[in-house]
Design an enzyme around this catalytic site. Sequence first.
Site, PDB file in Angstrom:
ATOM      1  N   LYS A   1       0.813  -1.228   0.000  1.00 19.61           N
ATOM      2  CA  LYS A   1       0.000   0.000   0.000  1.00 19.61           C
ATOM      3  C   LYS A   1       0.847   1.280   0.000  1.00 19.61           C
ATOM      4  O   LYS A   1       0.454   2.270  -0.606  1.00 19.61           O
ATOM      5  CB  LYS A   1      -0.948  -0.002   1.203  1.00 19.61           C
ATOM      6  CG  LYS A   1      -2.143  -0.928   1.035  1.00 19.61           C
ATOM      7  CD  LYS A   1      -2.995  -0.895   2.300  1.00 19.61           C
ATOM      8  CE  LYS A   1      -4.442  -1.141   1.992  1.00 19.61           C
ATOM      9  NZ  LYS A   1      -5.307  -1.044   3.166  1.00 19.61           N
TER      10      LYS A   1
ATOM     11  N   ASP B   1     -10.483   2.970   1.876  1.00 20.62           N
ATOM     12  CA  ASP B   1     -10.883   2.412   3.185  1.00 20.62           C
ATOM     13  C   ASP B   1     -11.662   3.432   4.016  1.00 20.62           C
ATOM     14  O   ASP B   1     -12.677   3.111   4.635  1.00 20.62           O
ATOM     15  CB  ASP B   1      -9.646   1.963   3.975  1.00 20.62           C
ATOM     16  CG  ASP B   1      -8.924   0.812   3.313  1.00 20.62           C
ATOM     17  OD1 ASP B   1      -9.584  -0.145   2.893  1.00 20.62           O
ATOM     18  OD2 ASP B   1      -7.687   0.870   3.194  1.00 20.62           O
TER      19      ASP B   1
HETATM   20  P1  NDP Z   1      -2.049  -1.796  11.727  1.00 17.42           P
HETATM   21  O1  NDP Z   1      -1.075  -2.807  12.208  1.00 17.42           O
HETATM   22  O2  NDP Z   1      -1.639  -0.805  10.712  1.00 17.42           O
HETATM   23  O3  NDP Z   1      -2.611  -0.960  12.977  1.00 17.42           O
HETATM   24  C1  NDP Z   1      -3.034  -1.588  14.144  1.00 17.42           C
HETATM   25  C2  NDP Z   1      -3.329  -0.532  15.197  1.00 17.42           C
HETATM   26  O4  NDP Z   1      -3.713  -1.206  16.402  1.00 17.42           O
HETATM   27  C3  NDP Z   1      -2.109   0.306  15.563  1.00 17.42           C
HETATM   28  O5  NDP Z   1      -2.514   1.578  15.958  1.00 17.42           O
HETATM   29  C4  NDP Z   1      -1.530  -0.496  16.726  1.00 17.42           C
HETATM   30  O6  NDP Z   1      -0.685   0.311  17.545  1.00 17.42           O
HETATM   31  C5  NDP Z   1      -2.793  -0.885  17.437  1.00 17.42           C
HETATM   32  N1  NDP Z   1      -2.622  -2.063  18.292  1.00 17.42           N
HETATM   33  C6  NDP Z   1      -2.285  -3.307  17.908  1.00 17.42           C
HETATM   34  N2  NDP Z   1      -2.239  -4.125  18.978  1.00 17.42           N
HETATM   35  C7  NDP Z   1      -2.548  -3.376  20.052  1.00 17.42           C
HETATM   36  C8  NDP Z   1      -2.665  -3.644  21.454  1.00 17.42           C
HETATM   37  N3  NDP Z   1      -2.480  -4.855  21.949  1.00 17.42           N
HETATM   38  N4  NDP Z   1      -2.998  -2.622  22.269  1.00 17.42           N
HETATM   39  C9  NDP Z   1      -3.231  -1.367  21.769  1.00 17.42           C
HETATM   40  N5  NDP Z   1      -3.122  -1.063  20.466  1.00 17.42           N
HETATM   41  C10 NDP Z   1      -2.795  -2.054  19.614  1.00 17.42           C
HETATM   42  O7  NDP Z   1      -3.292  -2.640  11.237  1.00 17.42           O
HETATM   43  P2  NDP Z   1      -4.510  -2.153  10.323  1.00 17.42           P
HETATM   44  O8  NDP Z   1      -4.819  -0.749  10.633  1.00 17.42           O
HETATM   45  O9  NDP Z   1      -4.250  -2.533   8.932  1.00 17.42           O
HETATM   46  O10 NDP Z   1      -5.672  -3.099  10.868  1.00 17.42           O
HETATM   47  C11 NDP Z   1      -6.287  -2.888  12.130  1.00 17.42           C
HETATM   48  C12 NDP Z   1      -7.602  -3.653  12.176  1.00 17.42           C
HETATM   49  O11 NDP Z   1      -8.461  -3.126  11.177  1.00 17.42           O
HETATM   50  C13 NDP Z   1      -7.481  -5.140  11.876  1.00 17.42           C
HETATM   51  O12 NDP Z   1      -8.328  -5.821  12.772  1.00 17.42           O
HETATM   52  C14 NDP Z   1      -7.975  -5.275  10.460  1.00 17.42           C
HETATM   53  O13 NDP Z   1      -8.549  -6.526  10.201  1.00 17.42           O
HETATM   54  C15 NDP Z   1      -9.028  -4.182  10.435  1.00 17.42           C
HETATM   55  N6  NDP Z   1      -9.274  -3.651   9.090  1.00 17.42           N
HETATM   56  C16 NDP Z   1     -10.577  -3.617   8.672  1.00 17.42           C
HETATM   57  C17 NDP Z   1     -10.895  -3.105   7.446  1.00 17.42           C
HETATM   58  C18 NDP Z   1     -12.318  -3.097   7.005  1.00 17.42           C
HETATM   59  O14 NDP Z   1     -12.573  -2.835   5.826  1.00 17.42           O
HETATM   60  N7  NDP Z   1     -13.257  -3.344   7.891  1.00 17.42           N
HETATM   61  C19 NDP Z   1      -9.857  -2.561   6.554  1.00 17.42           C
HETATM   62  C20 NDP Z   1      -8.517  -2.607   7.102  1.00 17.42           C
HETATM   63  C21 NDP Z   1      -8.266  -3.151   8.337  1.00 17.42           C
HETATM   64  P3  NDP Z   1       0.949   0.267  17.257  1.00 17.42           P
HETATM   65  O15 NDP Z   1       1.136   0.334  15.790  1.00 17.42           O
HETATM   66  O16 NDP Z   1       1.477   1.432  17.976  1.00 17.42           O
HETATM   67  O17 NDP Z   1       1.384  -1.048  17.784  1.00 17.42           O
END
Ligand code: NDP
Length: 292
Positions: free
Chosen positions: A73, A109
């Site tokens: 991406k 998105d």
């Molecule tokens: P990323 O890895 O880019 O982001 C994940 C986010 O969650 C970050 O801010 C991360 O913080 C945070 N995070 C992860 N684990 C923890 C934790 N244990 N405690 C607190 N914060 C946490 O992933 P995506 O944004 O791509 O995906 C996130 C979710 O969105 C997924 O479940 C995915 O399936 C869903 N999604 C849904 C879509 C839809 O169309 N419905 C489209 C895209 C994604 P940090 O980076 O600081 O660790």
Amino acid sequence: MENEISGKTRLAGLYALPARHSFSPIMHTTAFQATGVDAVYLSFDVQPGRLGESIQAIRDLEMLGVNLSMPHKMEAVKHMDELSQAARLIGAINTIVNQDGKLIGHITDGIGCMESLKQNKIDIIGKRMTILGAGGAATAIITQAAIDGVAAIDVFNIKDDFYQKIEPKLAMIAEETNCQIQLHDLADEKQLADALATSSLLVNATNIGMAPNIDQMPIPDEKVLRKDLPVFDVIYHPGETKLLKAAKATGATAVNGLGMLLFQGAAAFKLWTGKEMPVDQIQPLLENEIKK
Ligand code: NDP
């Protein structure tokens, strides 16, 4: 009615790694058939080192365009001739449109999330919202919300290395869109309660609550939820996260990420074909696929 493949049939597809698990081929091929567009959609495992050549192939093969997922991406941005405003602000794309050899990068998105909110009668324009997470999905939602006219967004993320990196990006989005965007530490419970007290929407854009960790919640205390605080969770598997269950228990509107997935696809479909995706027909197919 089944479309027959002919010499004129055009190709669209997904470039990702892995790509073969995607719901996009069934979504788009069904929509092409339903709307009489002579095209097919296939998924392609594209190795990172081959992304440039694969993008050039969109021009060479006169493809309609492609969707992109991880890990491409961000890297794909540098191969575009033009970017949408959201794609430029985010620095990532999930859709390429081939306009007679000129490649335009979009990110749909956030559009998907905003459309899903609209479909669920959640009006956030001109209001304040709180979002948990600042990753890929969160940034897309924040940016589109700011472009569409949400007045203020409180973003909560764990205070890790990523936190420092996202701060300047959020500042840039705020400056260009006139939306007030503030980044906070997810561990700061008082700040979270204060933000939610004046918010008209809570969005979970973290992975917390996603299968198999379905017993987890991204907020420390259910007491911050209330009847007039709609909750949107980007997660669609499970269909109802622990957070959404808790929100529903207060009587609030609780929406999962399936609509976001559906409408991000519908936005890409419209960019390629100029036509509306028949979402009522596609939604049950997605629900079925997710259950598999
Ligand atoms: P990323 O890895 O880019 O982001 C994940 C986010 O969650 C970050 O801010 C991360 O913080 C945070 N995070 C992860 N684990 C923890 C934790 N244990 N405690 C607190 N914060 C946490 O992933 P995506 O944004 O791509 O995906 C996130 C979710 O969105 C997924 O479940 C995915 O399936 C869903 N999604 C849904 C879509 C839809 O169309 N419905 C489209 C895209 C994604 P940090 O980076 O600081 O660790």
